[in-house]
Design a protein around this motif. Structure first.
Motif, PDB file in Angstrom:
ATOM      1  N   LEU A   1      26.916 -20.965 -18.335  1.00 16.80           N
ATOM      2  CA  LEU A   1      26.192 -19.721 -18.087  1.00 16.80           C
ATOM      3  C   LEU A   1      24.845 -19.999 -17.432  1.00 16.80           C
ATOM      4  CD1 LEU A   1      26.075 -16.595 -18.629  1.00 16.80           C
ATOM      5  CD2 LEU A   1      24.849 -17.177 -20.730  1.00 16.80           C
ATOM      6  N   ARG A   2      24.109 -20.931 -18.004  1.00 17.99           N
ATOM      7  CA  ARG A   2      22.789 -21.278 -17.465  1.00 17.99           C
ATOM      8  C   ARG A   2      22.906 -21.796 -16.029  1.00 17.99           C
ATOM      9  NH1 ARG A   2      19.932 -25.925 -20.757  1.00 17.99           N
ATOM     10  NH2 ARG A   2      21.878 -26.908 -20.109  1.00 17.99           N
ATOM     11  N   ALA A   3      23.886 -22.666 -15.793  1.00 19.82           N
ATOM     12  CA  ALA A   3      24.050 -23.238 -14.460  1.00 19.82           C
ATOM     13  C   ALA A   3      24.488 -22.188 -13.441  1.00 19.82           C
ATOM     14  CB  ALA A   3      25.062 -24.383 -14.504  1.00 19.82           C
ATOM     15  N   ALA A   4      25.333 -21.257 -13.866  1.00 15.97           N
ATOM     16  CA  ALA A   4      25.792 -20.206 -12.958  1.00 15.97           C
ATOM     17  C   ALA A   4      24.642 -19.283 -12.556  1.00 15.97           C
ATOM     18  CB  ALA A   4      26.910 -19.402 -13.604  1.00 15.97           C
ATOM     19  N   VAL A   5      23.791 -18.948 -13.508  1.00 16.02           N
ATOM     20  CA  VAL A   5      22.636 -18.108 -13.196  1.00 16.02           C
ATOM     21  C   VAL A   5      21.723 -18.825 -12.211  1.00 16.02           C
ATOM     22  CG1 VAL A   5      20.565 -17.024 -14.140  1.00 16.02           C
ATOM     23  CG2 VAL A   5      22.738 -16.857 -15.374  1.00 16.02           C
TER      24      VAL A   5
ATOM     25  N   ALA B   1      19.638 -19.390  -6.710  1.00 17.07           N
ATOM     26  CA  ALA B   1      19.387 -20.258  -5.557  1.00 17.07           C
ATOM     27  C   ALA B   1      20.027 -19.701  -4.292  1.00 17.07           C
ATOM     28  CB  ALA B   1      19.913 -21.662  -5.837  1.00 17.07           C
ATOM     29  N   ARG B   2      21.157 -19.021  -4.434  1.00 15.41           N
ATOM     30  CA  ARG B   2      21.856 -18.446  -3.283  1.00 15.41           C
ATOM     31  C   ARG B   2      21.280 -17.100  -2.880  1.00 15.41           C
ATOM     32  NH1 ARG B   2      26.643 -20.482  -1.915  1.00 15.41           N
ATOM     33  NH2 ARG B   2      27.362 -18.484  -1.114  1.00 15.41           N
ATOM     34  N   GLY B   3      20.480 -16.511  -3.750  1.00 16.52           N
ATOM     35  CA  GLY B   3      19.968 -15.173  -3.480  1.00 16.52           C
ATOM     36  C   GLY B   3      21.010 -14.090  -3.673  1.00 16.52           C
ATOM     37  N   THR B   4      22.025 -14.380  -4.468  1.00 17.07           N
ATOM     38  CA  THR B   4      23.098 -13.416  -4.719  1.00 17.07           C
ATOM     39  C   THR B   4      22.633 -12.367  -5.721  1.00 17.07           C
ATOM     40  OG1 THR B   4      24.755 -15.133  -4.352  1.00 17.07           O
ATOM     41  CG2 THR B   4      25.479 -13.151  -5.516  1.00 17.07           C
ATOM     42  N   ARG B   5      22.916 -11.121  -5.426  1.00 17.43           N
ATOM     43  CA  ARG B   5      22.570 -10.039  -6.348  1.00 17.43           C
ATOM     44  C   ARG B   5      23.476 -10.159  -7.572  1.00 17.43           C
ATOM     45  NH1 ARG B   5      20.292  -4.733  -6.652  1.00 17.43           N
ATOM     46  NH2 ARG B   5      21.663  -3.320  -7.802  1.00 17.43           N
ATOM     47  N   THR B   6      22.886 -10.489  -8.710  1.00 16.70           N
ATOM     48  CA  THR B   6      23.646 -10.900  -9.886  1.00 16.70           C
ATOM     49  C   THR B   6      23.154 -10.184 -11.139  1.00 16.70           C
ATOM     50  OG1 THR B   6      23.872 -13.097  -8.890  1.00 16.70           O
ATOM     51  CG2 THR B   6      24.407 -12.911 -11.221  1.00 16.70           C
ATOM     52  N   HIS B   7      24.087  -9.931 -12.058  1.00 18.72           N
ATOM     53  CA  HIS B   7      23.767  -9.336 -13.352  1.00 18.72           C
ATOM     54  C   HIS B   7      24.365 -10.217 -14.439  1.00 18.72           C
ATOM     55  CE1 HIS B   7      22.854  -5.661 -11.018  1.00 18.72           C
ATOM     56  NE2 HIS B   7      23.953  -5.986 -10.343  1.00 18.72           N
TER      57      HIS B   7
END
Length: 236
Positions: free
Chosen positions: A134-138, A143-149
């Motif tokens: 989870l931590r690594a995915a966030v 880092a990619r600038g992906t809009r993430t929740h």
């Protein structure tokens, strides 16, 4: 070789990405892996093994729903020695601030029932993601600038649900999206001492009625796959 996976010993990597759609498995393997080889096609549920940045990776379709995923995840962990399993799939957005094509990283996965429900009897087990994944995915998403929740999702055991009252309560309690597999994956990973995570792309929305066409669901989820791969091989 198992009942549902025809791979030979040594053909399944310890790291497995699990899309529901077998054609998405083929697309992801051809797009992101080097030297991808078909290792399973039993019942048309395609699986491929190749390398990503030198790391062996298997991408194995899981089918739709928790019972189907449970079959493949059990065999991968118990018979083939898979240690890290990341679901990559689509989901329906449930909150107004969650948009089509956004990525959801599932911290928890609520459900009404699952194939593992009988194990717990009166207990309400709380399926959750592996913290290191989870931590690594966030971090990878940022880092990619992906809009993430990041937060809780709901794993439904039906696709054509007719429970607006349940939807209302999930929205009220902050559930980000709905899909059909993650809760069982998280439960099985806990049971077998493996790591699991779900990285999902919002393909439709329960609030707005928006939806991606089928071709986009299969082939335009690159951010999700990259995030999953980066997380799987990040230092723990």
């Amino acid at each position: 070789m198992t009942v549902h996976i025809g791979a030979k010993p040594g053909e399944i990597a310890e790291t497995v990405l699990m899309p529901g759609d077998p054609y998405r498995a083929r697309w992801a393997a051809e797009t992101f892996l080097e030297g991808a080889k078909l290792v399973n096609e039993v019942r048309g549920m395609l699986g491929f093994t190749g390398h990503w940045k030198g790391h062996p990776v298997t991408i194995q379709g899981s089918g739709m729903g928790m019972p189907s995923l449970s079959i493949y995840a059990n065999e991968l962990m118990k018979e083939y020695g898979a240690k890290t399993l990341v679901r990559i799939g689509s989901c329906g957005g449930m909150q107004e601030h969650v948009a089509i094509r956004d990525v959801i990283i599932a911290m928890t996965a609520s459900t009404l029932t699952s194939p593992s429900s009988g194990f717990f009897r009166e207990m309400n087990f709380a399926p959750c993601a592996d913290w290191s994944l989870l931590r690594a995915a966030v971090a990878a998403a940022e880092a990619r600038g992906t809009r993430t929740h990041v937060g809780g999702i709901y794993s439904s055991d039906v696709f054509y649900a007719e429970r607006p009252d349940l939807d209302e309560q999930m929205v009220r309690h902050g559930i980000l999206g709905v899909e059909m597999e993650a809760a069982e994956l998280y439960t099985l990973a806990s049971r077998h001492k493996c790591r699991a995570l779900a990285v999902l792309t919002v393909s439709d929305h329960l609030q707005t009625g928006e939806a991606l066409p089928a071709e986009d669901r299969e082939k335009t989820f690159g951010d999700m796959v990259e995030i999953a791969l980066e997380a799987a091989f990040a230092p723990e």
